[in-house]
Design a protein around this motif. Sequence first.
Motif, PDB file in Angstrom:
ATOM      1  N   LEU A   1       0.794  -1.216   0.000  1.00 34.54           N
ATOM      2  CA  LEU A   1       0.000   0.000   0.000  1.00 34.54           C
ATOM      3  C   LEU A   1       0.832   1.274   0.000  1.00 34.54           C
ATOM      4  N   ILE A   2       2.118   1.183   0.365  1.00 40.49           N
ATOM      5  CA  ILE A   2       2.920   2.407   0.390  1.00 40.49           C
ATOM      6  C   ILE A   2       3.107   2.962  -1.013  1.00 40.49           C
ATOM      7  N   ASP A   3       3.153   2.090  -2.036  1.00 41.57           N
ATOM      8  CA  ASP A   3       3.242   2.557  -3.422  1.00 41.57           C
ATOM      9  C   ASP A   3       1.992   3.340  -3.804  1.00 41.57           C
ATOM     10  N   ILE A   4       0.836   2.828  -3.397  1.00 43.20           N
ATOM     11  CA  ILE A   4      -0.424   3.514  -3.693  1.00 43.20           C
ATOM     12  C   ILE A   4      -0.463   4.861  -2.973  1.00 43.20           C
ATOM     13  N   LEU A   5       0.017   4.900  -1.721  1.00 39.92           N
ATOM     14  CA  LEU A   5       0.017   6.142  -0.948  1.00 39.92           C
ATOM     15  C   LEU A   5       0.839   7.222  -1.635  1.00 39.92           C
ATOM     16  N   LEU A   6       2.053   6.878  -2.073  1.00 39.78           N
ATOM     17  CA  LEU A   6       2.919   7.862  -2.727  1.00 39.78           C
ATOM     18  C   LEU A   6       2.339   8.319  -4.059  1.00 39.78           C
ATOM     19  N   LYS A   7       1.698   7.413  -4.782  1.00 38.38           N
ATOM     20  CA  LYS A   7       1.092   7.785  -6.059  1.00 38.38           C
ATOM     21  C   LYS A   7      -0.100   8.714  -5.841  1.00 38.38           C
ATOM     22  N   LEU A   8      -0.916   8.411  -4.840  1.00 39.03           N
ATOM     23  CA  LEU A   8      -2.039   9.294  -4.518  1.00 39.03           C
ATOM     24  C   LEU A   8      -1.536  10.689  -4.142  1.00 39.03           C
ATOM     25  N   ALA A   9      -0.434  10.738  -3.398  1.00 36.64           N
ATOM     26  CA  ALA A   9       0.138  12.031  -3.019  1.00 36.64           C
ATOM     27  C   ALA A   9       0.551  12.820  -4.259  1.00 36.64           C
ATOM     28  N   GLY A  10       1.127  12.146  -5.237  1.00 36.07           N
ATOM     29  CA  GLY A  10       1.538  12.818  -6.464  1.00 36.07           C
ATOM     30  C   GLY A  10       0.367  13.459  -7.192  1.00 36.07           C
ATOM     31  N   PHE A  11      -0.757  12.775  -7.209  1.00 39.32           N
ATOM     32  CA  PHE A  11      -1.928  13.297  -7.916  1.00 39.32           C
ATOM     33  C   PHE A  11      -2.632  14.406  -7.142  1.00 39.32           C
ATOM     34  N   THR A  12      -2.799  14.239  -5.843  1.00 40.86           N
ATOM     35  CA  THR A  12      -3.670  15.140  -5.100  1.00 40.86           C
ATOM     36  C   THR A  12      -2.948  16.317  -4.461  1.00 40.86           C
ATOM     37  N   TYR A  13      -1.662  16.164  -4.118  1.00 38.88           N
ATOM     38  CA  TYR A  13      -0.933  17.282  -3.546  1.00 38.88           C
ATOM     39  C   TYR A  13      -0.252  18.135  -4.614  1.00 38.88           C
ATOM     40  N   GLY A  14      -0.103  17.614  -5.826  1.00 38.22           N
ATOM     41  CA  GLY A  14       0.525  18.372  -6.905  1.00 38.22           C
ATOM     42  C   GLY A  14      -0.157  19.706  -7.178  1.00 38.22           C
ATOM     43  N   PRO A  15      -1.497  19.724  -7.346  1.00 40.55           N
ATOM     44  CA  PRO A  15      -2.168  21.012  -7.566  1.00 40.55           C
ATOM     45  C   PRO A  15      -1.979  21.991  -6.410  1.00 40.55           C
ATOM     46  N   LEU A  16      -1.973  21.481  -5.171  1.00 38.21           N
ATOM     47  CA  LEU A  16      -1.724  22.350  -4.017  1.00 38.21           C
ATOM     48  C   LEU A  16      -0.344  22.994  -4.103  1.00 38.21           C
ATOM     49  N   LEU A  17       0.655  22.185  -4.427  1.00 40.10           N
ATOM     50  CA  LEU A  17       2.020  22.694  -4.536  1.00 40.10           C
ATOM     51  C   LEU A  17       2.111  23.733  -5.647  1.00 40.10           C
TER      52      LEU A  17
END
Length: 522
Positions: A403-419
Amino acid sequence: MNHQQILLTIILAYFLLLLGVAFYTARGSNNESFFVGNRNSKWWLVAFGMIGTSLSGMTFISVPGTVGAGAFGYFQVVIGYWLGYFIVAYVLLPVYYKMQLTSIYTYLEKRLGVNAHKTGAFFFILSRTLGATLRLYLVIKVLELFVLKDLGISFEVTAVVILGLILLYTFKGGVKTIVWTDTLQTTFMLLALIVSLFYLAGKLDFSLGQAWAAVSAKGMTKIFASDPLPGNFFLKQILGGAFITIAMTGLDQEMMQKNISVSNLKDSQKNIVVMGTLQMLVVFIFLFLGGVLVLYASANGIADKGDNLFPAIALQSQLPFFITVCFVIGLISALFPSADGALTALTSSFCIDILGMQKKGQAGSKESLEKRQTRTRLIVHNVFALIFLVCVFFFREVDNGSLIDILLKLAGFTYGPLLGLFAFGILTRRTVAPKSPLIVCLLALCLTLVIDVVNNYQWYAPKIGLSEESKLGLQHFSESIFGQYKIGVELLIVNAAITFLLLLAASRRTQEKGIHSQAVVA
């Protein structure tokens, strides 16, 4: 009582301890206590407690499980995390303290307008909901599989009860309570880590030095990957890790909510730097434990790998029962700092950013306004608990074992616009049309998804059921564009860069004074 009943009793006793702490710390609490702890939290207390929040049950289970296949490669990302904390401390925190923010997304409203504010809050709510429930699912899965199933307690019942108990100790005190409960839980988690490491090394007849030599002899202490094409190349991992910290800590209301509860900027900066350094040390110990777990599994014929390795050894092997107790206490201690803090931060963000709870000019006396806002906050808090429950059941259906792979991928998609939004606000003086931020962020998300599907087609193919013919066609298309280059944790940077460039393209010059790069260094 059998072992499972004893473990269940320990879990319930642990909850009672948390409830006692919550009852004590929530005395005299109000909405200001819930949102920012009355801005009088001790920096050292917040720093220590945030270790548990930043690591979570995902670290407790998944990080040791990565060592068998990837050695200490994950530590490349952790080095990036550590560098990112300095950006958070000395670039972002000065902005938040200068503006005396309760929600950090209020910055976006002052800089880019109401639509940017609500867009930032929306992506935080999406990001933190998915991330927190993914971590929560992993721990519930382990508890149900290895402890509660034999007692006839189902996954569904476990999830409902755990979320109910989290509600009980967070609904009143909020941040004021969580600063203390996180400290308690971080202590238990670290004790479980140290006890497990020492005991397992001893069972293999190793001192810690000998255990390190044995793990190293198996090639499991290798950290840096030198091939620039795969996703685990060290520069990609370090750079990606730095931006993950900037986004998942510095632009995350849950993490910043605790930091801005510290009374002054200097202490808050000390909190971030100390926490980041301690986190790096703790993750290194988790990786060392992972290597020892691999050695122990090999010596005792245990075939489990990945996320199942640590639970299988702690709960199914012939180890003494106290190791099982340590594991369970450590696991639930790793769970709750991420789940309770997320629930509180999501409630705060929705109330402040979406509902505008703290906007001036609201009708009614101070007392009636406080009562009305408290009632609204409690409703929102309960609704998010229900959303957590739905997401936990969803992740149960899509679990692929790592699940850590899924967590990092989700972060890439959802935190990218915030950044991208914050970078545009801080680094430029340009403005955008009122409705542009949401459109731009959604477009950037879609473009990033397309890029990642094409580049990492092997990861997506089994999940979306691609035929061999379609997979082969996608492979040729991917190689014609990217060659052998694979996007890893730098997906977050790709997403943020697309967001930034699209905002730049849709922007216009302004002569108005606002919060820009000069304000950051002021």
